[in-house]
Design a protein around this motif. Structure first.
Motif, PDB file in Angstrom:
ATOM      1  N   SER A 241      32.774  68.845  16.549  1.00  0.00           N
ATOM      2  CA  SER A 241      31.414  69.091  16.984  1.00  0.00           C
ATOM      3  C   SER A 241      30.967  68.603  18.150  1.00  0.00           C
ATOM      4  O   SER A 241      30.527  69.458  19.146  1.00  0.00           O
ATOM      5  N   GLY A 242      31.271  67.733  18.850  1.00  0.00           N
ATOM      6  CA  GLY A 242      30.759  67.021  20.184  1.00  0.00           C
ATOM      7  C   GLY A 242      29.434  66.892  20.076  1.00  0.00           C
ATOM      8  O   GLY A 242      28.749  66.221  21.241  1.00  0.00           O
ATOM      9  N   ARG A 243      28.601  66.919  19.016  1.00  0.00           N
ATOM     10  CA  ARG A 243      27.272  66.473  18.827  1.00  0.00           C
ATOM     11  C   ARG A 243      26.912  65.091  18.565  1.00  0.00           C
ATOM     12  O   ARG A 243      27.898  64.231  17.942  1.00  0.00           O
ATOM     13  N   ASP A 244      25.628  64.601  18.690  1.00  0.00           N
ATOM     14  CA  ASP A 244      25.395  63.215  18.393  1.00  0.00           C
ATOM     15  C   ASP A 244      25.041  63.218  16.860  1.00  0.00           C
ATOM     16  O   ASP A 244      25.065  64.402  16.310  1.00  0.00           O
ATOM     17  N   VAL A 245      24.871  62.077  16.240  1.00  0.00           N
ATOM     18  CA  VAL A 245      25.317  61.924  14.919  1.00  0.00           C
ATOM     19  C   VAL A 245      24.014  61.313  14.222  1.00  0.00           C
ATOM     20  O   VAL A 245      23.327  60.271  15.009  1.00  0.00           O
ATOM     21  N   LEU A 246      23.525  61.584  13.261  1.00  0.00           N
ATOM     22  CA  LEU A 246      22.437  60.957  12.305  1.00  0.00           C
ATOM     23  C   LEU A 246      22.810  60.717  10.818  1.00  0.00           C
ATOM     24  O   LEU A 246      23.283  61.631  10.535  1.00  0.00           O
ATOM     25  N   LEU A 247      22.677  59.174  10.784  1.00  0.00           N
ATOM     26  CA  LEU A 247      23.333  58.889   9.507  1.00  0.00           C
ATOM     27  C   LEU A 247      22.031  58.373   8.859  1.00  0.00           C
ATOM     28  O   LEU A 247      21.353  57.636   9.294  1.00  0.00           O
ATOM     29  N   SER A 269      35.645  57.944  22.722  1.00  0.00           N
ATOM     30  CA  SER A 269      34.360  58.185  23.250  1.00  0.00           C
ATOM     31  C   SER A 269      33.363  58.391  22.204  1.00  0.00           C
ATOM     32  O   SER A 269      33.209  59.850  22.016  1.00  0.00           O
ATOM     33  N   PRO A 270      32.935  57.663  21.472  1.00  0.00           N
ATOM     34  CA  PRO A 270      32.080  57.725  20.311  1.00  0.00           C
ATOM     35  C   PRO A 270      30.648  58.493  20.756  1.00  0.00           C
ATOM     36  O   PRO A 270      30.319  58.218  21.875  1.00  0.00           O
ATOM     37  N   PRO A 271      30.506  59.423  19.925  1.00  0.00           N
ATOM     38  CA  PRO A 271      28.958  59.920  20.290  1.00  0.00           C
ATOM     39  C   PRO A 271      27.905  59.181  19.903  1.00  0.00           C
ATOM     40  O   PRO A 271      28.145  58.183  19.375  1.00  0.00           O
ATOM     41  N   ARG A 272      26.635  59.491  20.389  1.00  0.00           N
ATOM     42  CA  ARG A 272      25.440  58.690  20.045  1.00  0.00           C
ATOM     43  C   ARG A 272      25.256  58.626  18.583  1.00  0.00           C
ATOM     44  O   ARG A 272      25.338  59.809  17.953  1.00  0.00           O
ATOM     45  N   VAL A 273      24.980  57.483  17.960  1.00  0.00           N
ATOM     46  CA  VAL A 273      24.822  57.589  16.300  1.00  0.00           C
ATOM     47  C   VAL A 273      23.315  56.737  16.303  1.00  0.00           C
ATOM     48  O   VAL A 273      23.003  55.723  16.650  1.00  0.00           O
ATOM     49  N   HIS A 274      22.390  57.513  15.455  1.00  0.00           N
ATOM     50  CA  HIS A 274      21.484  56.835  14.979  1.00  0.00           C
ATOM     51  C   HIS A 274      21.560  56.596  13.252  1.00  0.00           C
ATOM     52  O   HIS A 274      21.905  57.713  12.876  1.00  0.00           O
ATOM     53  N   LEU A 275      21.546  55.344  12.742  1.00  0.00           N
ATOM     54  CA  LEU A 275      21.677  55.014  11.468  1.00  0.00           C
ATOM     55  C   LEU A 275      20.543  54.554  11.103  1.00  0.00           C
ATOM     56  O   LEU A 275      19.944  53.522  11.430  1.00  0.00           O
ATOM     57  N   ASN A 333      19.912  68.716  17.596  1.00  0.00           N
ATOM     58  CA  ASN A 333      20.927  68.986  18.220  1.00  0.00           C
ATOM     59  C   ASN A 333      21.901  67.842  17.788  1.00  0.00           C
ATOM     60  O   ASN A 333      23.203  67.524  18.431  1.00  0.00           O
ATOM     61  N   HIS A 334      21.746  67.295  16.531  1.00  0.00           N
ATOM     62  CA  HIS A 334      22.697  66.320  15.780  1.00  0.00           C
ATOM     63  C   HIS A 334      23.295  66.971  14.617  1.00  0.00           C
ATOM     64  O   HIS A 334      22.862  68.225  14.055  1.00  0.00           O
ATOM     65  N   ASP A 335      24.098  66.226  14.052  1.00  0.00           N
ATOM     66  CA  ASP A 335      24.882  66.532  13.032  1.00  0.00           C
ATOM     67  C   ASP A 335      24.447  65.465  12.020  1.00  0.00           C
ATOM     68  O   ASP A 335      24.387  64.155  12.482  1.00  0.00           O
ATOM     69  N   ALA A 336      23.773  65.828  10.891  1.00  0.00           N
ATOM     70  CA  ALA A 336      23.368  64.674   9.950  1.00  0.00           C
ATOM     71  C   ALA A 336      24.131  64.489   8.595  1.00  0.00           C
ATOM     72  O   ALA A 336      24.689  65.648   8.166  1.00  0.00           O
ATOM     73  N   TYR A 337      24.405  63.217   8.220  1.00  0.00           N
ATOM     74  CA  TYR A 337      24.940  62.955   6.973  1.00  0.00           C
ATOM     75  C   TYR A 337      24.118  61.998   6.260  1.00  0.00           C
ATOM     76  O   TYR A 337      23.627  61.103   6.659  1.00  0.00           O
ATOM     77  N   VAL A 338      23.715  62.555   5.014  1.00  0.00           N
ATOM     78  CA  VAL A 338      22.821  61.848   4.302  1.00  0.00           C
ATOM     79  C   VAL A 338      23.168  61.541   2.756  1.00  0.00           C
ATOM     80  O   VAL A 338      23.855  62.305   2.035  1.00  0.00           O
ATOM     81  N   ASP A 360      23.460  74.245   8.191  1.00  0.00           N
ATOM     82  CA  ASP A 360      24.874  74.139   8.500  1.00  0.00           C
ATOM     83  C   ASP A 360      25.469  72.639   9.094  1.00  0.00           C
ATOM     84  O   ASP A 360      26.629  72.353   9.359  1.00  0.00           O
ATOM     85  N   ARG A 361      24.339  72.053   9.539  1.00  0.00           N
ATOM     86  CA  ARG A 361      24.707  70.704  10.114  1.00  0.00           C
ATOM     87  C   ARG A 361      24.385  69.647   9.490  1.00  0.00           C
ATOM     88  O   ARG A 361      24.270  68.226   9.848  1.00  0.00           O
ATOM     89  N   ILE A 362      23.956  69.878   8.058  1.00  0.00           N
ATOM     90  CA  ILE A 362      23.834  68.797   7.394  1.00  0.00           C
ATOM     91  C   ILE A 362      24.637  68.578   6.104  1.00  0.00           C
ATOM     92  O   ILE A 362      24.760  69.686   5.517  1.00  0.00           O
ATOM     93  N   ARG A 363      25.195  67.488   6.085  1.00  0.00           N
ATOM     94  CA  ARG A 363      26.106  67.138   4.959  1.00  0.00           C
ATOM     95  C   ARG A 363      25.473  66.226   4.004  1.00  0.00           C
ATOM     96  O   ARG A 363      24.983  65.108   4.399  1.00  0.00           O
TER      97      ARG A 363
END
Length: 370
Positions: A241-247, A269-275, A333-338, A360-363
């Motif tokens: 996806s190339g997007r930043d990540v939200l965990l 090259s890891p994306p930016r991640v907020h956990l 602009n993030h992909d979220a994993y919950v 579609d960006r929330i798993r």
């Protein structure tokens, strides 16, 4: 096969609630007493799962695109129970008997044919998937406990070593069975990406009234053995996806997110991640030290702890996870994993949608089964 007729009939039958599953299993075991040993002593959870699976199959009977993968997974998953091809006709006979009984005077020959055709189709898909899976996977893995740590009175982190290679994707889960609770399989997420030494970590919190979690938390010792089922789950990381990540993880819902963190950390090259890691009390942030150590050595990772019950001395955000993530950004602009309890997961998804993140960006992964 008339899909709407099946849906209408099942809606009528389902009004009888747990009595449907109770009748079905009573009929199945009376006809086939040898099958009783394949099931746990306590059947309440099994009855709930039967009705849930039937409801999903019937609701999607005219939506094969979504139904077939679910039924295939059922076939693969039933291998760990020892289900064989000869069992399917026996189950089908008891199912039709149950449906006929609860349909009463509305039962017709057309309904009998519809249900028989539908069951034969479902059983064929399950059998084909199980046979294909048997060529690459065992019915289960035996795994030895190599480390076990109580982080709280009701929470443990432990490591197992399967007896053969155990391939999975970060974010997936596996069902566990312990000798003290035979045939009571419960699902837990792997808490690490696959390692060269094949070891796997699990995080388990004790569930009030749960038959398996007390054993995993309180009774397991190094050297003990458990069983693992084949991995399942779709909350896996999309590297393309190339997007930043939200965990976002509540309590032991952190486990699959740690596995995804391992995967991200290994990228060139890891994306930016907020956990965001949340719990009710500060002592529920059982793995915060490790997360902060990771963040200290990874400029791409930001860890935000949160507690919902206010503690003036806690070095954490105050509020529920949905509230805290709402204060920190918009996240479009993030992909979220919950991952967390059903209530926490649903509330978090609602908040993310309100903040502008598309569905579609929330798993998600709800650990209610744990």
């Amino acid at each position: 096969m008339d899909a709407q007729r099946l849906k209408d009939n099942f809606a009528q039958v389902a009004q009888h609630g747990d009595a449907v599953a109770l009748f079905f299993y009573s009929d199945l075991f009376l006809r086939n007493p040898r099958l009783r040993d394949m099931f746990p002593v306590g059947m309440s959870t099994q009855r709930d799962r039967l009705l849930s699976a039937l409801g999903r199959i019937v609701s999607q009977v005219d939506d094969l695109h979504n139904l077939v993968p679910f039924v295939q997974q059922l076939g693969r998953d039933h291998r760990k129970f020892g289900v064989e091809a000869l069992h399917y006709p026996e189950v089908g006979a008891s199912l039709v008997t149950t449906l006929r009984y609860f349909s009463g005077s509305s039962w017709t020959e057309e309904l009998a044919r519809d249900w028989t055709d539908a069951y034969n189709l479902v059983s064929k898909v399950m059998l084909d998937a199980a046979q294909q899976d048997s060529s690459v996977n065992p019915s289960w893995w035996n795994a030895q406990i190599v480390a076990h740590e109580r982080r709280r009175f009701d929470l443990a982190v432990f490591r197992v070593l399967p007896d053969r290679p155990f391939a999975y994707q970060p974010g997936q889960s596996a069902s566990l069975e312990v000798p003290a609770r035979m045939r009571m399989w419960r699902s837990y997420s792997m808490a690490n990406a696959p390692r060269p030494d094949n070891t796997v970590d699990f995080h388990v919190q004790l569930i009030d009234g749960g038959p398996v979690s007390p054993v995993l938390v309180r009774s397991l010792r190094v050297g003990d053995w458990i069983k693992l089922s084949a991995p399942v789950g779709t909350m896996t990381f999309d590297e393309r996806s190339g997007r930043d990540v939200l965990l976002i993880g509540g309590s032991t819902g952190l486990a699959p997110l740690k596995a995804i963190l391992d995967q991200i950390g290994a990228l060139p090259s890891p994306p930016r991640v907020h956990l965001f890691f949340g719990a009710r009390y500060v002592d529920g942030l059982y793995d915060l030290d490790d997360l902060q150590k990771r963040a200290a050595g990874a400029p791409w990772l930001t860890v935000i702890p949160a507690v919902s019950d206010h503690d003036p001395g806690a070095v954490a955000e105050h509020g529920t996870l949905p509230d805290v993530i709402g204060r920190f950004g918009m996240w479009q602009n993030h992909d979220a994993y919950v991952c967390g309890s059903p209530g926490m997961t649903d509330a978090t998804v609602d908040r993310l949608l309100n903040l502008g993140l598309s569905h579609d960006r929330i798993r998600i992964d709800k650990y209610a089964d744990a």
